[in-house]
Design an enzyme around this catalytic site. Structure first.
Site, PDB file in Angstrom:
ATOM      1  N   LYS A 295       0.850  -1.189   0.000  1.00 50.21           N
ATOM      2  CA  LYS A 295       0.000   0.000   0.000  1.00 50.21           C
ATOM      3  C   LYS A 295       0.886   1.240   0.000  1.00 50.21           C
ATOM      4  O   LYS A 295       1.954   1.220   0.603  1.00 50.21           O
ATOM      5  CB  LYS A 295      -0.851   0.031   1.276  1.00 50.21           C
ATOM      6  CG  LYS A 295      -1.992  -0.961   1.313  1.00 50.21           C
ATOM      7  CD  LYS A 295      -2.809  -0.771   2.588  1.00 50.21           C
ATOM      8  CE  LYS A 295      -3.872  -1.836   2.745  1.00 50.21           C
ATOM      9  NZ  LYS A 295      -4.930  -1.769   1.712  1.00 50.21           N
ATOM     10  N   ARG A 369      -9.936 -11.737   2.430  1.00 52.42           N
ATOM     11  CA  ARG A 369     -10.784 -12.832   1.927  1.00 52.42           C
ATOM     12  C   ARG A 369     -10.096 -14.182   2.053  1.00 52.42           C
ATOM     13  O   ARG A 369     -10.757 -15.214   2.168  1.00 52.42           O
ATOM     14  CB  ARG A 369     -11.192 -12.526   0.481  1.00 52.42           C
ATOM     15  CG  ARG A 369     -10.025 -12.438  -0.469  1.00 52.42           C
ATOM     16  CD  ARG A 369     -10.402 -11.779  -1.776  1.00 52.42           C
ATOM     17  NE  ARG A 369     -10.595 -10.322  -1.633  1.00 52.42           N
ATOM     18  CZ  ARG A 369     -10.931  -9.528  -2.637  1.00 52.42           C
ATOM     19  NH1 ARG A 369     -11.130 -10.017  -3.849  1.00 52.42           N
ATOM     20  NH2 ARG A 369     -11.085  -8.232  -2.437  1.00 52.42           N
TER      21      ARG A 369
END
Ligand code: BES
Ligand code: MN
Ligand code: ZN
Length: 514
Positions: A295, A369
């Site tokens: 990020k 996920r």
């Protein structure tokens, strides 16, 4: 840990203006000069209240408040008037904010006791109202001040008792009945218990990732089990045990960190035979750097919040065990850190999940996920619940869709979804349905594995939901993406900046009041 017990919510007999406390408070709706309580208070104070309201442009709007000295004209030293907006129209969060505003005004005035006349909404809404006032009192006194060293932050709070006046004009000598007293205590205790759990979740979220590691979350879960010995048990699976169970997706995410991954499983069992079995699963990424799909610094700055789902399901268990439920409740969190290192998982890796599905990694930042997929398989196969829910700070796309305050809810089980949304309406936690449109599944195709972990730009919250659905299979399941509301950058009275404890209230509501 916030000391909720230092401030108690009590019943104070009316009339309000005669209450022997430091501060009295009430709500007015719109133009204060048309309000009967305002008028009688103004009269008792010789017209000062109306003067101050005028000079401070107080119009009884939501968010407004005035504080006035009484100079001995009534027993209390100060009067606080808060704006209620349109009469009868306020929402549960607005009630929490009103109570929080009064609490903060009392703190500012260094009051130790107060009496607050609750809005008169009729007997059928009183229990709910009392609960939400009690919640607002404690949510509004929450502060994450552990690392502030200035003297002003070390002062213990002065407010000891938040008194509630339920009847503005009681008949002389008439005391509330035993049933009324009982109802008051039940409602207030419920609110205080829920607020304590929310504030606990806030602490877990606000603590730096260096403190709240997967092991620290496991220790917290163990402490909750210890507190509720007899009804709650905790099982912590270490990385080795998770490897034996085949949790290839979960373990890959944590393998770049020096912190060992921990799989947390709390179980609440009611004394009587449970009516059903429910599981709440929380995303527990204690820090999300993005991994090799790193990020940018600004997006990483707040990524200690990526365990907010885990914080919510673990903290909710404390309140559920305190309040008692007639269902068996499980809280599960696969906890790890998503970092870069020589051990970290890479783009192009193919992982084998606990249910055997193979997954090609095309983005290491879509890690939530992966952890949740294995947690869902664990829940589905080991716990075999009647219903399961997951809470995850899963996608920025959900915030793009719904804004920063609303959770995205996805499910293909209409009945379960409806019951869940009804519970969220009762708590006032903002949730909105997104469609689990199966056509978007094409984005998750991989040429070399059963699936890849990331779709393309459009429908990012939904493709994440579809990825999870692969593992939920036919077990009734609801997915709640809390990326937005898990933390806020702008405060409201009952919700300071930082971790919010979002979802705790609805989880507790759902489990304890079906
Ligand atoms: N933890 C983030 C999502 C997030 C973003 C939570 C902002 C709270 C605030 C999640 O793991 C993530 O990085 N999601 C990616 C998914 C993408 C790579 C498909 C995202 O949203 O960019
Ligand atoms: Mn991520
Ligand atoms: Zn994440």
């Amino acid at each position: 840990m916030p000391d909720v017990s230092a401030l108690s919510v009590t019943h104070v007999p009316g009339p309000l203006l005669q209450a022997p406390v430091d501060l009295v408070a009430f709500v007015t709706y719109g133009d204060p000069t048309k309000d009967s309580i305002f008028k009688s208070a103004d009269q008792a104070l010789g017209g000062v209240l109306a003067d101050v309201a005028k000079s401070e442009s107080f119009e009884g709007k939501i968010g407004q408040s005035i504080t006035v000295h009484t100079h001995g004209r009534i027993p209390a030293r100060r009067v606080v008037v808060v704006g209620g907006g349109v009469r009868g129209e306020f929402t549960n969060p607005a009630v929490r904010d009103l109570a929080a505003t009064v609490t903060q005004a009392a703190a500012k005035a260094s009051a130790t006791t107060l009496a607050f006349l609750i809005p008169q909404l009729g007997a059928n809404r009183e229990a709910q109202l009392l609960q939400h006032v009690a919640e607002g009192v404690h949510l509004g006194s929450y502060k994450f001040g552990r690392y502030l060293t200035g003297d002003e932050h070390k002062k213990p709070p002065t407010l000891r008792s938040f008194g509630i006046v339920t009847d503005p004009a009681p008949k002389a000598g008439k005391k509330p009945s035993a049933t009324q007293q009982k109802a008051f205590t039940v409602a207030v205790t419920r609110g205080e218990t829920i607020a304590a759990a929310i504030n606990h979740a806030r602490d877990l979220i606000n603590e730096p990732a260096a403190v709240i590691t997967p092991s620290a979350l496991a220790a917290d879960a163990l402490a909750i089990a210890k507190k509720h010995k007899g009804s709650v048990t905790a099982t912590i699976l270490d990385a080795k045990k998770c490897a034996e169970l085949g949790m290839g997706m979960f373990l890959a995410v944590g393998q770049g960190s020096a912190q060992e991954s921990k799989f947390i499983h709390l179980t609440y069992k009611p004394a009587k035979k449970p009516k059903k079995r429910i599981a709440f699963i929380g995303k527990g990424v204690t820090f999300d750097s993005g991994g090799y799909s790193l990020k940018p610094s600004q997006s990483m700055e707040d990524m200690k919040v990526d365990m907010s789902g885990a914080a919510a399901v673990i903290s909710a268990m404390d309140a559920i065990a305190t309040l008692g439920a007639d269902v068996e409740v499980h809280a599960v969190a696969a906890c790890c850190e998503n970092l870069v290192s020589g051990q970290a998982y890479k783009l192009g890796d193919v992982l084998t999940s606990m249910d055997g599905t193979t997954v090609e990694i095309n983005n290491t930042d879509a890690e939530g996920r992966l952890t949740l997929g294995d947690a869902i398989t664990y829940v589905r196969t080991k716990i075999q619940p009647d219903e399961m829910f997951d809470f995850a700070t899963l996608t920025g796309a959900c915030m793009v869709a719904l804004g920063p305050y609303t959770a995205g809810v996805m499910s293909d089980h209409e009945a379960l979804l409806k019951t869940w949304m009804n519970a969220s309406e009762r708590t006032g936690e903002d949730m909105w349905r997104l469609p689990l449109n199966g056509r978007l599944r094409e984005q998750l195709k991989s040429p070399i594995a059963d699936m890849r972990n990331t779709g393309d730009r459009f429908g990012g919250a939904i493709t994440a939901g579809l990825f999870l659905k692969t593992f939920a299979k036919d077990t009734p399941w609801v997915h709640v993406d809390i990326a937005g509301p898990a933390s806020v950058s702008s405060a409201r009275p009952s919700q300071p900046k930082g971790g919010t404890g979002f979802a705790v209230a609805t989880i507790v509501e759902y489990a304890t009041r079906r």
